[in-house]
Design a protein around this motif. Structure first.
Motif, PDB file in Angstrom:
ATOM      1  N   SER A  65       0.820  -1.211   0.000  1.00 11.42           N
ATOM      2  CA  SER A  65       0.000   0.000   0.000  1.00 11.42           C
ATOM      3  C   SER A  65       0.852   1.259   0.000  1.00 11.42           C
ATOM      4  N   ARG A  66       2.144   1.135   0.295  1.00 12.05           N
ATOM      5  CA  ARG A  66       3.014   2.294   0.413  1.00 12.05           C
ATOM      6  C   ARG A  66       4.131   2.332  -0.624  1.00 12.05           C
ATOM      7  N   ILE A  67       4.217   1.276  -1.403  1.00 13.46           N
ATOM      8  CA  ILE A  67       5.391   1.140  -2.262  1.00 13.46           C
ATOM      9  C   ILE A  67       5.479   2.224  -3.324  1.00 13.46           C
ATOM     10  N   ASN A  68       4.337   2.744  -3.796  1.00 17.80           N
ATOM     11  CA  ASN A  68       4.358   3.740  -4.855  1.00 17.80           C
ATOM     12  C   ASN A  68       3.856   5.101  -4.387  1.00 17.80           C
ATOM     13  N   MET A  69       4.006   5.406  -3.116  1.00 16.59           N
ATOM     14  CA  MET A  69       3.545   6.696  -2.614  1.00 16.59           C
ATOM     15  C   MET A  69       4.320   7.838  -3.264  1.00 16.59           C
ATOM     16  N   ASP A  70       5.623   7.695  -3.435  1.00 21.18           N
ATOM     17  CA  ASP A  70       6.417   8.666  -4.178  1.00 21.18           C
ATOM     18  C   ASP A  70       7.748   8.014  -4.532  1.00 21.18           C
ATOM     19  N   ALA A  71       8.610   8.788  -5.169  1.00 18.19           N
ATOM     20  CA  ALA A  71       9.875   8.224  -5.650  1.00 18.19           C
ATOM     21  C   ALA A  71      10.777   7.754  -4.535  1.00 18.19           C
ATOM     22  N   GLU A  72      10.573   8.273  -3.318  1.00 12.47           N
ATOM     23  CA  GLU A  72      11.431   7.910  -2.198  1.00 12.47           C
ATOM     24  C   GLU A  72      10.795   6.835  -1.317  1.00 12.47           C
ATOM     25  N   ALA A  73       9.699   6.260  -1.779  1.00  6.45           N
ATOM     26  CA  ALA A  73       8.934   5.352  -0.918  1.00  6.45           C
ATOM     27  C   ALA A  73       9.784   4.230  -0.350  1.00  6.45           C
ATOM     28  N   ARG A  74      10.640   3.653  -1.174  1.00  6.01           N
ATOM     29  CA  ARG A  74      11.412   2.499  -0.711  1.00  6.01           C
ATOM     30  C   ARG A  74      12.367   2.864   0.416  1.00  6.01           C
ATOM     31  N   SER A  75      12.688   4.133   0.525  1.00  8.64           N
ATOM     32  CA  SER A  75      13.645   4.541   1.549  1.00  8.64           C
ATOM     33  C   SER A  75      13.037   4.602   2.933  1.00  8.64           C
ATOM     34  N   PHE A  76      11.695   4.632   3.046  1.00  3.76           N
ATOM     35  CA  PHE A  76      11.129   4.659   4.392  1.00  3.76           C
ATOM     36  C   PHE A  76      10.294   3.433   4.701  1.00  3.76           C
ATOM     37  N   PHE A  77      10.585   2.330   4.000  1.00  7.93           N
ATOM     38  CA  PHE A  77       9.965   1.065   4.388  1.00  7.93           C
ATOM     39  C   PHE A  77      10.386   0.711   5.806  1.00  7.93           C
ATOM     40  N   PRO A  78       9.486   0.192   6.600  1.00 13.97           N
ATOM     41  CA  PRO A  78       9.875  -0.253   7.943  1.00 13.97           C
ATOM     42  C   PRO A  78      10.805  -1.455   7.856  1.00 13.97           C
ATOM     43  N   GLU A  79      11.670  -1.590   8.843  1.00 16.35           N
ATOM     44  CA  GLU A  79      12.530  -2.762   8.900  1.00 16.35           C
ATOM     45  C   GLU A  79      11.679  -4.011   9.081  1.00 16.35           C
ATOM     46  N   SER A  80      12.183  -5.121   8.565  1.00 14.13           N
ATOM     47  CA  SER A  80      11.401  -6.363   8.637  1.00 14.13           C
ATOM     48  C   SER A  80      11.148  -6.793  10.068  1.00 14.13           C
ATOM     49  N   GLU A  81      12.015  -6.362  11.001  1.00 18.65           N
ATOM     50  CA  GLU A  81      11.855  -6.766  12.393  1.00 18.65           C
ATOM     51  C   GLU A  81      10.598  -6.165  13.025  1.00 18.65           C
ATOM     52  N   VAL A  82      10.025  -5.139  12.341  1.00 19.21           N
ATOM     53  CA  VAL A  82       8.820  -4.512  12.873  1.00 19.21           C
ATOM     54  C   VAL A  82       7.676  -5.514  12.934  1.00 19.21           C
ATOM     55  N   PHE A  83       7.672  -6.444  11.982  1.00 19.05           N
ATOM     56  CA  PHE A  83       6.556  -7.376  11.867  1.00 19.05           C
ATOM     57  C   PHE A  83       6.833  -8.660  12.644  1.00 19.05           C
ATOM     58  N   GLU A  84       5.843  -9.111  13.394  1.00 24.34           N
ATOM     59  CA  GLU A  84       5.907 -10.400  14.087  1.00 24.34           C
ATOM     60  C   GLU A  84       5.215 -11.408  13.191  1.00 24.34           C
ATOM     61  N   MET A  85       5.958 -11.923  12.213  1.00 25.30           N
ATOM     62  CA  MET A  85       5.374 -12.858  11.264  1.00 25.30           C
ATOM     63  C   MET A  85       5.809 -14.277  11.600  1.00 25.30           C
ATOM     64  N   GLY A  86       4.882 -15.213  11.477  1.00 23.17           N
ATOM     65  CA  GLY A  86       5.240 -16.602  11.615  1.00 23.17           C
ATOM     66  C   GLY A  86       5.220 -17.109  13.037  1.00 23.17           C
ATOM     67  N   SER A  87       6.237 -17.904  13.365  1.00 20.78           N
ATOM     68  CA  SER A  87       6.205 -18.700  14.586  1.00 20.78           C
ATOM     69  C   SER A  87       6.998 -18.095  15.734  1.00 20.78           C
ATOM     70  N   GLY A  88       7.367 -16.813  15.630  1.00 23.30           N
ATOM     71  CA  GLY A  88       8.249 -16.213  16.635  1.00 23.30           C
ATOM     72  C   GLY A  88       7.770 -16.337  18.066  1.00 23.30           C
ATOM     73  N   SER A  89       6.561 -15.871  18.346  1.00 23.95           N
ATOM     74  CA  SER A  89       6.053 -15.913  19.718  1.00 23.95           C
ATOM     75  C   SER A  89       5.824 -17.349  20.174  1.00 23.95           C
ATOM     76  N   TYR A  90       5.402 -18.204  19.250  1.00 18.38           N
ATOM     77  CA  TYR A  90       5.187 -19.612  19.574  1.00 18.38           C
ATOM     78  C   TYR A  90       6.514 -20.262  19.959  1.00 18.38           C
ATOM     79  N   CYS A  91       7.557 -19.980  19.201  1.00 14.86           N
ATOM     80  CA  CYS A  91       8.866 -20.560  19.492  1.00 14.86           C
ATOM     81  C   CYS A  91       9.413 -20.075  20.829  1.00 14.86           C
ATOM     82  N   ARG A  92       9.167 -18.814  21.147  1.00 18.58           N
ATOM     83  CA  ARG A  92       9.621 -18.310  22.439  1.00 18.58           C
ATOM     84  C   ARG A  92       8.909 -19.019  23.582  1.00 18.58           C
ATOM     85  N   ARG A  93       7.615 -19.288  23.405  1.00 18.27           N
ATOM     86  CA  ARG A  93       6.873 -20.030  24.417  1.00 18.27           C
ATOM     87  C   ARG A  93       7.402 -21.457  24.516  1.00 18.27           C
TER      88      ARG A  93
END
Length: 330
Positions: A65-93
């Motif tokens: 939804s943000r990739i084509n906001m403007d020419a600099e869009a790719r420069s302010f993508f959030p780091e991948s660590e922002v997202f809790e995707m997959g089994s992270g919390s499950y593995c910690r438990r």
């Protein structure tokens, strides 16, 4: 008294009684009490395919939804660590439980289709899971989805998970296969090491006053056990897969019946939810007393004694007995 040690999924258990997948996973103190009361292992609640896919898709939608906001869009993508995707919390438990409990901890995956989500099985192994219980929870609602296509899809899931890990994989089945032994042969060929019989399907009821579906957890009763006994008795000696009973075990006689039908392990959930961890101590003592009274010095001596191949009246497991029951119902 009967010696209760057993070997299940290449794991040495001090008792065949296992805390099955349930909300108890989230209560460390309760699990510690279950182990103290005699549990030989713990199965975590399931990590669902839908949960894994939904988290991944949400992250993709956010980025797209943000990739084509403007020419600099790719420069302010959030780091991948922002997202809790997959089994992270499950593995910690999982890591927490492995460090806190002195019995094997088994992870659980729940899925219906082969795909990238099965790669999370490797993460569960790396987090310390000593085995994986794969829950094949699949409700056929599409008229074009045949029994054969459903079963082949499920076998592909089993093979996909097995290929991801070096630890044993056990498959939790529903009781609704038209030819259970044939499907189990496919599960064995796919590389699984064990079976759990059977899954209790989520069955919403109707609220007629609100004209809606009600979502309530209904605990099992001993009345559900015979279906499991029949499945295990039919399979014992016809597959090399180790079997665990799941559903309907509330007392020592229930557990003894499961062993005599062919079970290597006996999962208990509803009795613990209703009575607390002390239910395991009670079931353990009742089971030992029953099996000892029958003259069995170990679980291995008792296992499968009343299976289809070994029972003195094996026809009682078969279709002929149905007609006799109908005529003798009084």
């Amino acid at each position: 008294m009967t010696e209760l040690t057993t070997r299940w999924l290449e794991l040495e258990l001090r008792s065949p009684l296992v805390v099955g997948a349930s909300p108890l996973t989230d209560d460390l103190d309760a699990l510690k009490a279950c182990v103290e009361a005699g549990a030989g292992a713990v199965v975590m609640h399931s990590l669902f395919e839908e949960q894994l896919v939904a988290e991944q898709m949400a992250a993709h939608r956010f980025i797209d939804s943000r990739i084509n906001m403007d020419a600099e869009a790719r420069s302010f993508f959030p780091e991948s660590e922002v997202f809790e995707m997959g089994s992270g919390s499950y593995c910690r438990r999982l890591e927490l439980l492995r460090n806190a409990l002195d019995v094997p901890v088994i992870a659980s995956l729940n899925g219906i289709s082969p795909g990238g989500w099965t790669q999370h099985a490797r993460e569960l192994e790396q987090a310390g899971a000593q085995a994986i219980e794969l829950n094949l929870y699949d409700l056929a609602t599409d008229p074009s989805d045949t029994a054969d296509s459903l079963e082949q899809r499920q076998l592909a899931v089993v093979q996909s998970v097995v290929e991801q890990v070096n630890i044993p994989v056990s498959v939790k089945l529903s009781p609704f296969y038209s030819a259970l032994p044939a499907f189990v042969a496919g599960v064995e060929a796919a590389g699984a090491r064990g079976l759990v019989l059977f899954n209790r399907f989520y069955q919403p009821d109707m609220d007629l006053d609100e004209l809606s579906l009600s979502r309530e957890v209904v605990l099992s009763s001993s009345a559900e056990l015979p279906l499991r006994l029949h499945g295990m008795a039919t399979l014992f000696g016809r597959t090399t897969l180790e079997m665990a009973a799941s559903g309907g075990v509330h007392n020592g006689d229930d557990a003894a019946k499961a062993i005599l039908s062919g079970a290597t392990a006996v999962q208990v959930v509803s009795a613990v939810l209703a009575e607390g961890p002390q239910a395991l101590a009670r079931v353990t003592e009742e089971m030992k007393r029953r099996l000892s009274g029958m003259g069995y010095g170990s679980l291995a001596e008792a296992r499968g004694v009343l299976s289809l191949e070994n029972a003195p009246n094996a026809q009682a497991w078969e279709r002929l007995n149905y007609a006799r029951l109908l005529h003798g119902w009084k």
